[in-house]
Write a protein that holds these residues in place. Structure first.
Motif, PDB file in Angstrom:
ATOM      1  N   ILE A   2       0.929  -1.273  -0.242  1.00 25.53           N
ATOM      2  CA  ILE A   2      -0.236   0.131  -0.013  1.00 25.53           C
ATOM      3  C   ILE A   2       0.620   0.971  -0.124  1.00 25.53           C
ATOM      4  N   VAL A   3       0.816   2.073  -0.538  1.00 22.22           N
ATOM      5  CA  VAL A   3       1.381   3.310  -0.696  1.00 22.22           C
ATOM      6  C   VAL A   3       0.640   4.507  -0.747  1.00 22.22           C
ATOM      7  N   CYS A   4       1.279   5.616  -0.307  1.00 18.92           N
ATOM      8  CA  CYS A   4       0.013   6.432   0.673  1.00 18.92           C
ATOM      9  C   CYS A   4       0.000   7.275  -0.099  1.00 18.92           C
ATOM     10  N   PRO A   5      -1.888   7.878  -0.607  1.00 19.77           N
ATOM     11  CA  PRO A   5      -2.037   7.943  -1.747  1.00 19.77           C
ATOM     12  C   PRO A   5      -1.965  10.061  -1.669  1.00 19.77           C
ATOM     13  N   LEU A   6      -1.759  10.951  -0.633  1.00 23.91           N
ATOM     14  CA  LEU A   6      -1.360  11.940  -0.312  1.00 23.91           C
ATOM     15  C   LEU A   6       0.148  12.452  -1.097  1.00 23.91           C
ATOM     16  N   ASP A   7       0.356  13.436  -1.446  1.00 28.40           N
ATOM     17  CA  ASP A   7       1.273  13.995  -1.292  1.00 28.40           C
ATOM     18  C   ASP A   7       2.188  15.484  -0.519  1.00 28.40           C
ATOM     19  N   VAL A   8       3.610  15.112  -0.566  1.00 30.13           N
ATOM     20  CA  VAL A   8       4.053  15.670   0.270  1.00 30.13           C
ATOM     21  C   VAL A   8       3.129  17.259   1.080  1.00 30.13           C
ATOM     22  N   SER A   9       2.685  17.920   0.081  1.00 28.94           N
ATOM     23  CA  SER A   9       2.170  19.301   0.162  1.00 28.94           C
ATOM     24  C   SER A   9       0.980  19.150   1.406  1.00 28.94           C
ATOM     25  N   ASP A  10       0.240  17.691   1.382  1.00 27.59           N
ATOM     26  CA  ASP A  10      -0.421  17.516   2.223  1.00 27.59           C
ATOM     27  C   ASP A  10       0.114  17.500   3.449  1.00 27.59           C
ATOM     28  N   PHE A  11       0.603  17.528   3.356  1.00 28.79           N
ATOM     29  CA  PHE A  11       0.898  16.973   5.421  1.00 28.79           C
ATOM     30  C   PHE A  11       1.206  18.429   6.156  1.00 28.79           C
ATOM     31  N   ARG A  12       0.822  19.153   5.167  1.00 28.67           N
ATOM     32  CA  ARG A  12       1.153  20.812   5.436  1.00 28.67           C
ATOM     33  C   ARG A  12      -0.355  20.810   6.388  1.00 28.67           C
ATOM     34  N   HIS A  13      -1.530  20.647   6.127  1.00 28.98           N
ATOM     35  CA  HIS A  13      -2.586  20.025   6.890  1.00 28.98           C
ATOM     36  C   HIS A  13      -2.735  18.468   7.503  1.00 28.98           C
ATOM     37  N   THR A  14      -2.120  19.131   8.912  1.00 27.68           N
ATOM     38  CA  THR A  14      -2.704  17.839   9.950  1.00 27.68           C
ATOM     39  C   THR A  14      -3.135  17.359  11.137  1.00 27.68           C
ATOM     40  N   CYS A  15      -4.292  16.926  11.198  1.00 22.64           N
ATOM     41  CA  CYS A  15      -4.754  17.037  12.697  1.00 22.64           C
ATOM     42  C   CYS A  15      -4.731  15.064  13.065  1.00 22.64           C
ATOM     43  N   ALA A  16      -4.681  15.386  14.584  1.00 20.33           N
ATOM     44  CA  ALA A  16      -4.902  14.435  15.347  1.00 20.33           C
ATOM     45  C   ALA A  16      -6.564  14.223  15.630  1.00 20.33           C
ATOM     46  N   VAL A  17      -7.015  13.725  15.732  1.00 22.25           N
ATOM     47  CA  VAL A  17      -9.024  13.790  15.575  1.00 22.25           C
ATOM     48  C   VAL A  17      -9.132  12.290  16.781  1.00 22.25           C
ATOM     49  N   ILE A  18     -10.013  12.901  17.736  1.00 18.25           N
ATOM     50  CA  ILE A  18      -9.784  11.731  18.184  1.00 18.25           C
ATOM     51  C   ILE A  18     -12.020  11.776  18.838  1.00 18.25           C
ATOM     52  N   VAL A  19     -12.240  10.073  18.488  1.00 18.99           N
ATOM     53  CA  VAL A  19     -13.366   9.875  18.208  1.00 18.99           C
ATOM     54  C   VAL A  19     -14.273   8.941  19.342  1.00 18.99           C
ATOM     55  N   SER A  20     -15.092   9.109  19.702  1.00 21.05           N
ATOM     56  CA  SER A  20     -15.672   8.386  20.344  1.00 21.05           C
ATOM     57  C   SER A  20     -15.409   6.264  20.959  1.00 21.05           C
ATOM     58  N   GLY A  21     -15.081   5.545  21.264  1.00 16.19           N
ATOM     59  CA  GLY A  21     -14.574   4.848  21.484  1.00 16.19           C
ATOM     60  C   GLY A  21     -15.841   3.387  20.689  1.00 16.19           C
ATOM     61  N   ASP A  22     -14.851   1.865  21.162  1.00 19.18           N
ATOM     62  CA  ASP A  22     -16.263   0.918  21.116  1.00 19.18           C
ATOM     63  C   ASP A  22     -17.141   0.560  22.212  1.00 19.18           C
ATOM     64  N   LYS A  23     -17.278   0.001  22.331  1.00 21.24           N
ATOM     65  CA  LYS A  23     -18.070  -1.091  23.510  1.00 21.24           C
ATOM     66  C   LYS A  23     -16.487  -1.826  24.579  1.00 21.24           C
ATOM     67  N   GLY A  24     -16.976  -0.947  25.476  1.00 20.36           N
ATOM     68  CA  GLY A  24     -16.054  -1.578  26.611  1.00 20.36           C
ATOM     69  C   GLY A  24     -14.518  -0.056  26.094  1.00 20.36           C
ATOM     70  N   ASN A  25     -15.153   0.118  25.316  1.00 25.94           N
ATOM     71  CA  ASN A  25     -13.166   1.143  24.791  1.00 25.94           C
ATOM     72  C   ASN A  25     -13.550   2.811  25.747  1.00 25.94           C
ATOM     73  N   PRO A  26     -13.568   3.173  26.744  1.00 29.83           N
ATOM     74  CA  PRO A  26     -13.947   4.158  27.182  1.00 29.83           C
ATOM     75  C   PRO A  26     -12.735   4.883  26.868  1.00 29.83           C
ATOM     76  N   CYS A  27     -11.656   4.605  26.285  1.00 32.15           N
ATOM     77  CA  CYS A  27     -10.405   5.777  25.885  1.00 32.15           C
ATOM     78  C   CYS A  27     -10.321   6.215  24.494  1.00 32.15           C
ATOM     79  N   GLY A  28     -11.332   5.656  24.319  1.00 33.59           N
ATOM     80  CA  GLY A  28     -11.851   6.103  22.592  1.00 33.59           C
ATOM     81  C   GLY A  28     -10.642   5.893  21.158  1.00 33.59           C
ATOM     82  N   HIS A  29     -10.880   6.697  20.309  1.00 38.51           N
ATOM     83  CA  HIS A  29      -9.901   5.989  19.317  1.00 38.51           C
ATOM     84  C   HIS A  29      -9.293   7.231  18.463  1.00 38.51           C
ATOM     85  N   ALA A  30      -7.714   7.051  17.775  1.00 35.94           N
ATOM     86  CA  ALA A  30      -7.571   7.872  17.289  1.00 35.94           C
ATOM     87  C   ALA A  30      -6.781   8.057  15.983  1.00 35.94           C
ATOM     88  N   LEU A  31      -7.430   9.020  15.080  1.00 38.30           N
ATOM     89  CA  LEU A  31      -6.700   8.902  13.532  1.00 38.30           C
ATOM     90  C   LEU A  31      -5.777  10.331  13.603  1.00 38.30           C
TER      91      LEU A  31
END
Length: 132
Positions: A2-31
């Motif tokens: 698998i190769v990253c579908p992005l160009d280096v310039s796309d990394f100018r916009h970078t965010c850590a996104v935190i979403v709620s977790g699944d059942k039994g996972n109070p810590c949530g999930h990071a993307l």
């Protein structure tokens, strides 16, 4: 491979996104949100990282009853380093270890390869923001 579908310039916009977790996972999930509309994450005990476009992210949120908790912009002084790390990680299965080597670690590895010192001390995405 698998190769990253992005160009280096796309990394100018970078965010850590935190979403709620699944059942039994109070810590949530990071993307990792990159470019205009790409999301990258790891899910599962020994799986390849996944990526999706904005419409896939909305579907993922809807189908898994998730809600977005926070989104934190991260500045990358070395976008090429982050791009190379993402390419490397997309090519191999991620050994997920619940509170170690988890979704947070995946995001941290990429942004730190890009020169950021953002991290989460406790690797529990919903409990703490990514610190600079």
């Amino acid at each position: 491979m698998i190769v990253c579908p992005l160009d280096v310039s796309d990394f100018r916009h970078t965010c850590a996104v935190i979403v709620s977790g699944d059942k039994g996972n109070p810590c949530g999930h990071a993307l990792l949100h990159l470019g205009d509309a790409w999301y990258f994450h790891v899910a599962g005990f020994y799986k390849l990282p996944k990526y999706m476009h904005e419409d896939g992210y909305r579907r993922y949120m809807r189908e898994n009853n998730k809600r977005e908790i926070r989104r934190r912009p991260i500045r990358l002084p070395n976008p090429r380093g982050a791009h190379e790390k993402l390419d490397e990680l997309l090519a191999k299965k991620w050994l997920w270890g619940i509170v170690v080597n988890n979704c947070t670690s995946f995001v941290e590895e990429i942004v730190q390869a890009g020169g950021s010192n953002a991290y989460q001390m406790f690797n529990c995405p919903s409990a703490e923001p990514f610190a600079p």
